[in-house]
Design an enzyme around this catalytic site. Structure first.
Site, PDB file in Angstrom:
ATOM      1  N   LYS A  35       0.840  -1.214   0.000  1.00  0.00           N
ATOM      2  CA  LYS A  35       0.000   0.000   0.000  1.00  0.00           C
ATOM      3  C   LYS A  35       0.871   1.259   0.000  1.00  0.00           C
ATOM      4  O   LYS A  35       2.077   1.184   0.251  1.00  0.00           O
ATOM      5  CB  LYS A  35      -0.908  -0.009   1.238  1.00  0.00           C
ATOM      6  CG  LYS A  35      -0.146   0.109   2.557  1.00  0.00           C
ATOM      7  CD  LYS A  35      -1.043  -0.123   3.759  1.00  0.00           C
ATOM      8  CE  LYS A  35      -0.245  -0.023   5.058  1.00  0.00           C
ATOM      9  NZ  LYS A  35      -1.020  -0.471   6.217  1.00  0.00           N
ATOM     10  N   ARG A 131     -10.417   0.900  15.185  1.00  0.00           N
ATOM     11  CA  ARG A 131     -10.374   1.527  13.861  1.00  0.00           C
ATOM     12  C   ARG A 131     -11.406   0.785  13.033  1.00  0.00           C
ATOM     13  O   ARG A 131     -12.587   0.936  13.290  1.00  0.00           O
ATOM     14  CB  ARG A 131      -8.941   1.449  13.305  1.00  0.00           C
ATOM     15  CG  ARG A 131      -8.686   2.310  12.096  1.00  0.00           C
ATOM     16  CD  ARG A 131      -7.231   2.356  11.681  1.00  0.00           C
ATOM     17  NE  ARG A 131      -6.697   1.061  11.255  1.00  0.00           N
ATOM     18  CZ  ARG A 131      -5.460   0.868  10.790  1.00  0.00           C
ATOM     19  NH1 ARG A 131      -4.626   1.892  10.693  1.00  0.00           N
ATOM     20  NH2 ARG A 131      -5.051  -0.330  10.406  1.00  0.00           N
ATOM     21  N   TYR A 268      15.469  30.843   2.973  1.00  0.00           N
ATOM     22  CA  TYR A 268      14.291  31.556   3.484  1.00  0.00           C
ATOM     23  C   TYR A 268      14.418  31.830   4.980  1.00  0.00           C
ATOM     24  O   TYR A 268      14.845  30.962   5.754  1.00  0.00           O
ATOM     25  CB  TYR A 268      13.031  30.706   3.266  1.00  0.00           C
ATOM     26  CG  TYR A 268      12.553  30.654   1.833  1.00  0.00           C
ATOM     27  CD1 TYR A 268      12.217  31.822   1.151  1.00  0.00           C
ATOM     28  CD2 TYR A 268      12.428  29.437   1.183  1.00  0.00           C
ATOM     29  CE1 TYR A 268      11.767  31.760  -0.164  1.00  0.00           C
ATOM     30  CE2 TYR A 268      11.977  29.370  -0.126  1.00  0.00           C
ATOM     31  CZ  TYR A 268      11.648  30.542  -0.800  1.00  0.00           C
ATOM     32  OH  TYR A 268      11.199  30.483  -2.092  1.00  0.00           O
TER      33      TYR A 268
END
Ligand SMILES: *Cc1c(COP(=O)(O)O)cnc(C)c1O
Length: 376
Positions: A35, A131, A268
């Site tokens: 996955k 879950r 930055y």
């Protein structure tokens, strides 16, 4: 010039699958969990390598991932572990016996049971993760309904919540007791010979009695430890550690060089100021490509066997490095983000430590935009 690329070691992946197969002693099958773009490694590449290495099944989260795999691997068993949104509208895609689908609710079972050919239906039991799944209290009445409606069930699954987090495993053992109870309840309603599965990487290594018919291994397929606690637990049990091999190296190239004087600011927010004349290299990898911005002024990459420090903030697509100590630096020189160079290495675990997260998040955030190259 490539902005960056991933090198995958086929032999490392083979070795990790072989390690689990040894641990499983032929008693349980092995599902390679691919996955989330194979934890950032590359879905199709890792699926192919895993099947070649002897993985029995592939595990994914979503229907989209399952469909992408199906067109490449028409015969592979693909286990879908996440809840599928809009299942009723998309069910026809799933009419295939080699889709094994984990569900939590009656209506999902009814939907899948109506398909021809019918995918395999695995019921998730919530044993303490809170879950997906159905709780143990509701199980008897669900099982009764399934039996009355003559609905099929092919497998039963659960998921451990905290094996990775502790070296004391009573919570996992309680979950295991509940899971066994759930299996008995289903059997008592006539659901025999179910494919039973519970373990991910850590539980598969640590709890022989939790391996059941197959294990679902993600992070360790890629040569990464689920956690330090998992390693500790194993060594406390007198078992060998150090047996997983990292599959991924992430590399880039120097894009631009600058010579800065003492007292110049970098990046930055001007968060870094040089304290010596500094040779600075820019690499074309930033937070869009998957570097955590918390690595700003906090971490290093590798060049020519040396560490090169990250200077200033990580930008969207670029990062600045201190290469003052590297001889003969040139544009195009290789920079290692994850991997080895000489005697040095940087791992996803290092990034996890520097940015206060887990190696899972570090690798899954690597962008899918650049190439995956299989070595060996
Ligand atoms: C992601 C996942 C796994 C794999 O877990 P690892 O710790 O990476 O091995 C196993 N089972 C389920 C249900 C998952 O969601």
């Amino acid at each position: 010039m490539l902005s960056s690329w991933i090198e995958l070691s086929a032999s490392a992946l083979q070795s990790n699958v072989a390690t689990y197969k040894r641990v499983l002693e032929g008693k349980s099958k092995f599902a390679a969990v691919v996955k989330s773009n194979a934890y950032g490694h590359g879905l199709l590449e890792i699926a192919k390598l895993s099947l070649e290495a002897g993985a029995d099944y592939l595990g994914v989260n979503s229907i989209e991932e399952a469909v992408a795999l199906r067109s490449e691997f028409p015969k592979a068993v693909i286990l879908i572990m996440g809840d599928i949104p809009l299942l009723v509208q998309r069910k026809e895609i799933l009419a295939n016996e080699n889709f094994w689908i984990i569900v939590s609710r009656l209506e999902q079972i009814e939907t899948l049971a109506s398909l021809h050919p019918r995918p395999k239906i695995h019921l998730k039991i919530d044993t303490g993760m809170a879950r997906l799944g159905t709780g143990i209290q509701a199980l008897s009445s669900l099982a009764k309904t399934l039996a009355e409606k003559k609905l099929p069930l092919d497998g039963v699954a659960t998921h451990f919540a905290s094996t990775e987090d502790f070296t004391e495993h009573s919570y996992s053992h309680n979950q295991l007791v509940l899971f066994k109870e759930a299996i008995s309840i289903l059997e008592s309603h006539g659901f025999q010979n179910l494919q039973r599965h519970a373990s991910s990487s850590a539980s598969a290594l640590l709890f022989p009695e939790a391996r059941f018919d197959f294990v679902r291994v993600g992070i360790s397929l890629y040569g990464l430890w689920p956690s330090l606690e998992t390693k500790l637990s194993l060594s406390q049990m007198g078992r060998q550690v150090g047996m997983l091999q990292p599959v991924l190296q992430w590399k880039t190239q120097v894009q631009h060089l600058q010579s800065l004087q003492t007292g110049q600011f970098v990046g930055y927010g001007s968060t870094f100021k040089t304290t010596y004349p500094t040779k600075l290299a820019v690499v074309p990898v930033g937070y869009f490509e998957g570097l955590d911005r918390k690595l700003s002024n906090n971490g290093y990459m590798l060049m020519k066997g040396e560490r090169v420090r990250i200077l200033g903030r990580i930008c969207m697509n670029m990062t600045m490095l201190d290469v003052t100590h590297i001889p003969d630096v040139a544009i195009g020189d290789e920079v290692v983000i994850f991997g080895e160079s000489g005697n040095e290495k940087v791992t996803p675990d290092d990034h996890a430590t520097w940015t206060n997260t887990i190696n899972y998040e570090v690798v899954t955030r690597i962008s899918s935009v650049f190439p995956r190259i299989i070595r060996e």
